[in-house]
Design a protein around this motif. Structure first.
Motif, PDB file in Angstrom:
ATOM      1  N   LEU A  47       0.833  -1.205   0.000  1.00 49.61           N
ATOM      2  CA  LEU A  47       0.000   0.000   0.000  1.00 49.61           C
ATOM      3  C   LEU A  47       0.868   1.254   0.000  1.00 49.61           C
ATOM      4  CD1 LEU A  47      -2.557  -1.064   2.780  1.00 49.61           C
ATOM      5  CD2 LEU A  47      -2.908  -1.135   0.296  1.00 49.61           C
ATOM      6  N   THR A  48       0.531   2.185  -0.866  1.00 48.34           N
ATOM      7  CA  THR A  48       1.193   3.491  -0.838  1.00 48.34           C
ATOM      8  C   THR A  48       0.569   4.329   0.273  1.00 48.34           C
ATOM      9  OG1 THR A  48      -0.370   4.521  -2.365  1.00 48.34           O
ATOM     10  CG2 THR A  48       1.553   3.386  -3.325  1.00 48.34           C
ATOM     11  N   PHE A  49       1.193   5.458   0.565  1.00 50.52           N
ATOM     12  CA  PHE A  49       0.621   6.350   1.583  1.00 50.52           C
ATOM     13  C   PHE A  49      -0.748   6.866   1.138  1.00 50.52           C
ATOM     14  CE2 PHE A  49       5.025   6.704   3.199  1.00 50.52           C
ATOM     15  CZ  PHE A  49       4.761   6.457   4.545  1.00 50.52           C
ATOM     16  N   ARG A  50      -0.912   7.130  -0.154  1.00 47.60           N
ATOM     17  CA  ARG A  50      -2.216   7.578  -0.639  1.00 47.60           C
ATOM     18  C   ARG A  50      -3.279   6.490  -0.422  1.00 47.60           C
ATOM     19  NH1 ARG A  50      -1.182   8.293  -5.847  1.00 47.60           N
ATOM     20  NH2 ARG A  50      -1.036  10.579  -5.930  1.00 47.60           N
ATOM     21  N   GLU A  51      -2.926   5.258  -0.743  1.00 46.73           N
ATOM     22  CA  GLU A  51      -3.883   4.149  -0.588  1.00 46.73           C
ATOM     23  C   GLU A  51      -4.193   3.878   0.882  1.00 46.73           C
ATOM     24  OE1 GLU A  51      -2.645   1.569  -4.563  1.00 46.73           O
ATOM     25  OE2 GLU A  51      -1.514   1.334  -2.693  1.00 46.73           O
ATOM     26  N   LEU A  52      -3.171   3.911   1.734  1.00 48.41           N
ATOM     27  CA  LEU A  52      -3.393   3.682   3.160  1.00 48.41           C
ATOM     28  C   LEU A  52      -4.275   4.775   3.752  1.00 48.41           C
ATOM     29  CD1 LEU A  52      -2.761   2.087   5.757  1.00 48.41           C
ATOM     30  CD2 LEU A  52      -0.718   3.509   6.019  1.00 48.41           C
ATOM     31  N   ASP A  53      -4.014   6.015   3.364  1.00 47.37           N
ATOM     32  CA  ASP A  53      -4.816   7.132   3.858  1.00 47.37           C
ATOM     33  C   ASP A  53      -6.273   6.989   3.419  1.00 47.37           C
ATOM     34  OD1 ASP A  53      -4.981   9.877   5.071  1.00 47.37           O
ATOM     35  OD2 ASP A  53      -5.551  10.384   3.015  1.00 47.37           O
ATOM     36  N   ARG A  54      -6.492   6.551   2.184  1.00 45.33           N
ATOM     37  CA  ARG A  54      -7.856   6.379   1.696  1.00 45.33           C
ATOM     38  C   ARG A  54      -8.586   5.276   2.467  1.00 45.33           C
ATOM     39  NH1 ARG A  54      -6.873   5.269  -3.259  1.00 45.33           N
ATOM     40  NH2 ARG A  54      -7.206   3.020  -3.173  1.00 45.33           N
ATOM     41  N   LEU A  55      -7.905   4.152   2.713  1.00 46.71           N
ATOM     42  CA  LEU A  55      -8.514   3.064   3.476  1.00 46.71           C
ATOM     43  C   LEU A  55      -8.855   3.511   4.899  1.00 46.71           C
ATOM     44  CD1 LEU A  55      -6.269   0.060   2.369  1.00 46.71           C
ATOM     45  CD2 LEU A  55      -8.678   0.416   1.797  1.00 46.71           C
ATOM     46  N   ALA A  56      -7.923   4.233   5.530  1.00 47.70           N
ATOM     47  CA  ALA A  56      -8.174   4.724   6.885  1.00 47.70           C
ATOM     48  C   ALA A  56      -9.347   5.702   6.897  1.00 47.70           C
ATOM     49  CB  ALA A  56      -6.917   5.389   7.445  1.00 47.70           C
TER      50      ALA A  56
END
Length: 500
Positions: free
Chosen positions: A27-36
């Motif tokens: 997961l990229t930071f963008r993807e992790l942030d979106r999931l969170a």
């Protein structure tokens, strides 16, 4: 600044950089942030908000980090608990913490599937089941609205449960400032950068992996490599495949891996920092580990959960002459004293109790004002560890005020086990001590007196039904009677000396 904002900032600053690797996910930071953000929306819609307690029961998997930041984003309080706990232990924490929700991993579901609590919101990874909603499905639901935490530095962030001397776990309450202080310390002391790749094999439910390394990595925008459990093979494989740079582990992790028959053939050249804590290594063990890992940068960190954790550190070069010590200076943002019973600083060679001061120190024990007062001397945290300075200013722990057992880096409190033993219908006396173990540091030994002969297997089965597996005594000895003093108190020193 608060913990949720770390992820939000990295998603803007390093959107396409890998943030989390583990369990086949990248997961990229963008993807992790979106999931969170998605998960935070779902939890918010179900009534989770500022100050609510959410218990997190997961191993080191990407969902742990998603859930951790989703809860922080709502200004709620995250309560990560050990993946090794049993149902009764979990039930106690749920009640004591005033938990409003439980987020569990499907791999640990057996321990919680029997929970009955109509007031508790329950989520699990994988598919939904009965009253359990699917956390993964919630995190996958797209939400256009961007949530952002406005928690202040001194607002509550986290509760970590650590057993007290009474055997009942205590909830250690931290603010965002507490966590960010110790995380910032590790960033500086261990030279973390955006290019760093942190290997997480020790449980993220524990203070050092969570507050020192997960939070520190988020401060600088480093990559987090997650492995749900530890074995020497998994450690070596992860270092080689992900080219990791930092690892924190208990001494047993190093000693076991150093014995791996193929370690000399493995490429560990990416590693810059090998960090250990929870117990010292002897001079012989340090040389053994350094030779096996081909490193001079083996670093010892000392601290305790209530201090963030923070405390002292000992660098690689200092190990050459002072292995077994915990160093000679406090870590960044932390001060240390060793005092006698009157609270006066001791002289070199004299034994006293270690005190720590810094903004990493806990807010206090949750719902236990009296215990909090007993733990502080002014703004100094009393550690319960007895130690002394040597002539060069290095600190050596010589004993513990309490009967704490540290086995494989995990704290075990004898009284909790003793109370379970005394619930056995045939046992009328019980005492638990730690005995030296070559790899684990200490292992648990139980002495008991009973009305009939009780087998060791019977004892292990009885205890394992009520406590986590790491608390089950490995050594068991039945005696006619336990030694007591004139006032009737059980004496443990004869047990440690084997003179029963």
């Amino acid at each position: 600044m608060n913990l949720s904002q770390l992820l939000e900032r990295n998603a803007r600053k390093y959107p396409d950089s890998e943030a989390v690797v583990g369990m086949g996910q990248r997961l990229t930071f963008r993807e992790l942030d979106r999931l969170a953000n998605n998960a935070a929306h779902a939890l918010k819609e179900r009534g989770i908000g500022r100050g609510d307690k959410v218990v997190l029961f997961m191993p080191n998997v990407p969902e742990f980090i998603t859930a951790y930041f989703a809860v922080q984003r709502l200004d709620a309080v995250i309560v990560p608990i050990s993946a090794k706990l049993g149902q009764k232990e979990i039930e106690y924490i749920l009640e004591h913490s005033d938990a409003k929700a439980l987020l569990a991993h499907e791999g640990l579901f057996e321990a919680v599937k029997g929970l009955k609590n109509e007031k508790l919101l329950m989520f699990k990874t994988g598919e939904a089941m009965d009253t359990w909603e699917s956390f993964c499905e919630l995190a996958a639901l797209q939400s256009e609205e961007k949530l952002s935490s406005d928690a202040q530095d001194d607002d509550p962030s986290t509760i970590l449960y650590t057993s007290g001397t009474t055997g009942k776990p205590k909830g250690v309450l931290f603010s965002h400032r507490n966590v960010l202080t110790v995380a910032g310390m590790i960033c500086v002391e261990m030279e973390m950068k955006p290019e760093s790749r942190l290997l997480h094999m020790m449980p993220l439910s524990h203070s050092a992996p969570l507050h020192l390394f997960l939070a520190a990595g988020m401060i600088v925008g480093a990559k987090h490599v997650l492995v749900p459990t530890f074995t020497p093979n998994l450690l070596l494989d992860a270092v080689e495949s992900e080219r990791t740079t930092h690892f924190f582990g208990a001494p047993v992790a190093y000693l076991m891996t150093a014995k791996h028959p193929d370690i000399a053939k493995r490429d560990l050249s990416s590693m810059k920092w090998w960090i250990y804590g929870s117990a010292p290594l002897s001079a012989g063990e340090v040389k053994f580990v350094q030779d096996a890992f081909q490193t001079d940068n083996l670093v010892c960190v000392y601290g305790l959960t209530e201090a963030g954790p923070s405390g002292t550190l000992m660098t690689g070069p200092e190990h050459r002459e002072k292995a077994g010590s915990i160093g000679r200076r406090a870590a960044l943002h932390t001060e240390i004293r060793i005092v006698d019973d009157a609270g006066q600083d001791v002289k070199p060679g004299e034994v006293g109790e270690i005190l720590l001061r810094g903004e990493g120190n806990m807010l206090g024990y949750y719902k236990s004002e009296e215990a909090t007062k007993e733990t502080f001397l002014g703004d100094w945290l009393k550690t319960g560890d007895l130690a002394k300075f040597d002539e060069d200013g290095f600190i050596w722990i010589v004993d513990r005020k309490k009967d704490l057992i540290i086995s494989g880096g995990v704290n075990i409190y004898p009284k909790e086990i003793e109370e379970v033993l005394l619930a056995h219908p045939d046992i009328h006396e019980a005492a638990v001590i730690g005995v030296p173990h070559a790899e684990w540091g200490e292992t648990v030994k139980a002495y008991f007196a009973a009305s009939r002969e009780v087998s060791a297997e019977d004892i292990k089965t009885f205890v394992s039904e009520q406590l986590a597996s790491f608390k089950v005594p490995r050594l068991i000895e039945q005696v006619e009677a336990l030694p007591r003093n004139a006032s009737g108190k059980i004496l443990k020193q004869p047990l440690r000396e084997g003179s029963v």
